[in-house]
Design an enzyme around this catalytic site. Structure first.
Site, PDB file in Angstrom:
ATOM      1  N   ASP A 255     -18.416 -57.746  15.211  1.00  0.00           N
ATOM      2  CA  ASP A 255     -19.280 -58.847  15.639  1.00  0.00           C
ATOM      3  C   ASP A 255     -19.340 -58.939  17.156  1.00  0.00           C
ATOM      4  OD1 ASP A 255     -20.651 -61.498  14.742  1.00  0.00           O
ATOM      5  OD2 ASP A 255     -19.280 -62.084  16.353  1.00  0.00           O
TER       6      ASP A 255
ATOM      7  N   GLU B   1     -22.474 -54.793  14.811  1.00  0.00           N
ATOM      8  CA  GLU B   1     -23.366 -55.947  14.774  1.00  0.00           C
ATOM      9  C   GLU B   1     -24.037 -56.009  16.142  1.00  0.00           C
ATOM     10  OE1 GLU B   1     -24.709 -60.087  15.345  1.00  0.00           O
ATOM     11  OE2 GLU B   1     -22.929 -59.288  16.319  1.00  0.00           O
TER      12      GLU B   1
END
Length: 627
Positions: free
Chosen positions: A272, A314
């Protein structure tokens, strides 16, 4: 005896030999990744090899067996029978990880082999960015269970041929994380895990080139903290402290986190906010070259200790920056194994609203071919809102205004445009820029909530595009059921200010006495049946292996997206009519691809397509996989 040898002394000889072979294979890549980052890469590598040895020695026999099988079949995640599913554990199963384990038979029934559960690790107290402000990487949210429950879930999934993907937030931690708490308590070692400044001199210099991620909700990139007596870097929110990856201690800490999650059976880590991890003066501190070096090094540590583990980037970035997260140049194929194809998702919705495939075709043609050892994650919807990533230059190239098209898409999908069938919600409107993002389930955005008679066809067409593009197509929980926006999304504590919860519905599970697993209650049985048919068709088509590049053709009919997948066993042409009226594909397109119009069949139906007027005739919103 070296520290690594001491750690491995108690394990069988064949395991020690295998570890040494992996180090020999991967050490050059590890050092190549560390060298641009740290003054003494060899010293950092020694620390990482010791961490890898500890994790390797502690790894379960079943996971060692998985490593062997993955090493012998490195394309396991690229195969066309790999279908993904993403969900919040509690909204999918009704409660905790144990309940998810009880529902995995349903996922197996769907054909799922990749399960992404949204943030499970313990976050800080609300607000915590939906769980992305992590307070403890070594524990599970108390309401969802324990690390033992996580290991039990991954064991069950492995037994069903499924792999678990979890989020690993790399750019920041919660203010309540142990590192941050110790920094606030005065520990100089932990203070150095963050970028802290005594006054505004350096923050103001950085801010000169830094964009604001949430200008309305969290303006600026630095937050004053009384306990620190300084300004700490906070790209996203004041309670999310950016860690300093230029400090090798930070790298080594995250390596331990990666190895621990892998030893609990996690097979994919979603990295992330990966694009933000490296800070360089005078830049926007996104997509810096060091990001790819540090990802290569972190991935290499995993290759040594637990090669079954994959990395997924991501990286919701511009098309020109995206492929680098799968590896380009010296990092070719050495960075992440997977990356989100955000552009495909945006273009699917753009085509459906505009009834035109010209912009989508041009935009998708601009994306570089990724390494053949990697795969895109393709999807119609995800947990997040839709930001209209329409490039101004690409729009201008086909004769439209990027700004006006983005405004049109927001108007259309919020239901404000004349004759729009969409029922989305505006999320995060920026009055200064005119940017409006959109929330909503696939069915609501496609018109099912407006009782539009063509809504089901639009949902299935959108999924046919992402299922036929290659990579791993991922279903967002509820979309496979035709779920509409949750009308009660704002009623739950903490949700009223975030309408993305409208497209994160709680599944309702029906009681059944029929053979097979319990199934959730569908909003649209036709969508359930249609997606099941897509899954069956996809698994038997070798041309959809992710190593085969998708080639987007220039459209012959402006409303038909054409995607060729050229394979030694023959070419497959995906033809997608994004219009509500019949369209066509001239037969010369097939001939140019080596397809015989007299022998071609639609793989989705097993029957020949309808041919008339020297063209394949497509019904409104019809998809064909011609082979």
């Amino acid at each position: 005896m070296s520290p690594v040898d001491e750690v491995l002394a108690g394990i069988p000889a064949h395991r020690r030999e295998l570890f040494a072979a992996r180090v020999e294979r991967w050490l050059p890549d590890l050092l190549a990744g560390l060298t641009p980052l740290y003054a003494d890469p060899t010293a950092v590598a020694d620390r990482l090899l010791l961490a890898a040895a500890r994790a390797y020695a502690a790894r379960d026999d079943e996971l060692h067996d998985l490593d062997l099988r993955r090493s012998l079949a490195p394309d396991w995640f690229q195969r066309p029978d790999v279908i993904g599913y993403a969900a919040y554990a509690e909204r999918f199963a009704g409660s905790d990880l144990a309940a998810v384990t009880e529902r995995t038979a349903y996922l197996q029934h769907l054909g799922v082999k990749y399960l992404h559960l949204m943030p499970l690790l313990t976050p800080g107290p609300p607000p915590n960015d939906g769980g992305y402000a992590v307070a403890d990487y070594g524990s599970i949210r108390p309401d969802l269970g324990t690390m033992a429950d996580l290991a039990a879930l991954t064991r069950d999934l492995r037994g069903r041929g499924m792999s678990l993907c979890l989020d690993l937030v790399l750019n920041h931690v919660a203010r309540e994380h142990t590192w941050a708490r110790e920094a606030r308590a005065g520990d100089p070692v932990k203070r150095a895990y963050f970028r802290v400044y005594p006054d505004r001199t350096e923050p103001d210099a950085w801010e000169a080139t830094l964009p604001e991620v949430f200008p309305d909700l969290a303006p600026g990139n630095f937050t004053w903290d009384d306990d620190l007596a300084g300004w700490v870097w906070t790209t996203f929110n004041s309670y999310q402290w950016d860690v300093d990856w230029a400090n090798p201690d930070v790298f080594c800490e995250y390596a331990d986190v990666v190895l621990d999650l892998a030893n609990h059976g996690v097979e994919i880590l979603r990295l992330d906010a990966i694009a933000f991890t490296w800070k360089r003066p005078g830049t926007n501190c996104q997509n810096q070259p060091e990001v790819h070096a540090l990802t290569q090094a972190l991935r290499t540590v995993a290759r040594i200790a637990c090669p079954a583990l994959l990395f997924k980037a991501e990286a919701i970035v511009g098309p020109k920056d995206l492929v680098a997260y799968l590896g380009t140049g010296e990092h070719w194929g050495k960075v992440s194994d997977l990356a989100y194809h955000n552009g495909l998702m945006v273009q699917v919705w753009s085509m459906l609203a505009s009834r035109d495939a010209v912009l989508a075709s041009h935009a998708l043609q601009q994306l570089a071919v990724p390494p053949s050892t990697t795969a895109w994650i393709t999807y119609v919807r995800c947990h997040d809102d839709i930001g209209w990533a329409i490039d101004d230059g690409e729009a201008a190239a086909v004769g439209i205004s990027g700004f006006e098209h983005r405004r049109f898409l927001s108007d259309w999908y919020s239901g404000d445009f004349w004759q729009s069938w969409a029922r989305g919600l505006v999320f995060g409107e920026n009055e200064a820029t005119g940017d409006r993002r959109i929330s909503g389930t696939a069915a609501s955005l496609a018109g099912l909530g407006a009782w539009d008679p063509q809504a089901v066809a639009r949902v299935l067409l959108a999924h046919a595009v992402v299922f036929g593009f290659g990579g791993i197509p991922v279903l967002w929980s509820g979309d496979e059921l035709g779920a509409l926006n949750d009308p009660h999304w704002a009623d739950e504590p903490g949700h009223a200010g975030d309408n993305r919860w409208a497209h994160r519905p709680r599944l309702t599970w029906g009681a059944t006495t029929a053979p097979g697993p319990p199934l959730p209650v569908p909003d649209s049985p036709a969508i359930v049946e249609g997606i099941a048919a897509l899954t069956r068709a996809r698994t038997t088509l070798p041309q959809l292996h992710a190593s085969v590049a998708a080639r987007v053709l220039d459209p012959r009919d402006p409303a038909v997206l054409l995607v060729a997948r050229e394979h030694p066993l023959g070419t497959v042409l995906g033809a997608y009519n994004v219009a509500p009226e019949p369209r066509h594909v001239p037969l010369d397109v097939l001939r140019q691809l080596g397809l015989d119009p007299a022998a071609v069949v639609d793989h989705l139906t097993g029957a020949p397509p309808r041919v008339a007027e020297d063209a394949v005739q497509l019904a409104p919103y019809q998809a064909c996989w011609l082979r």
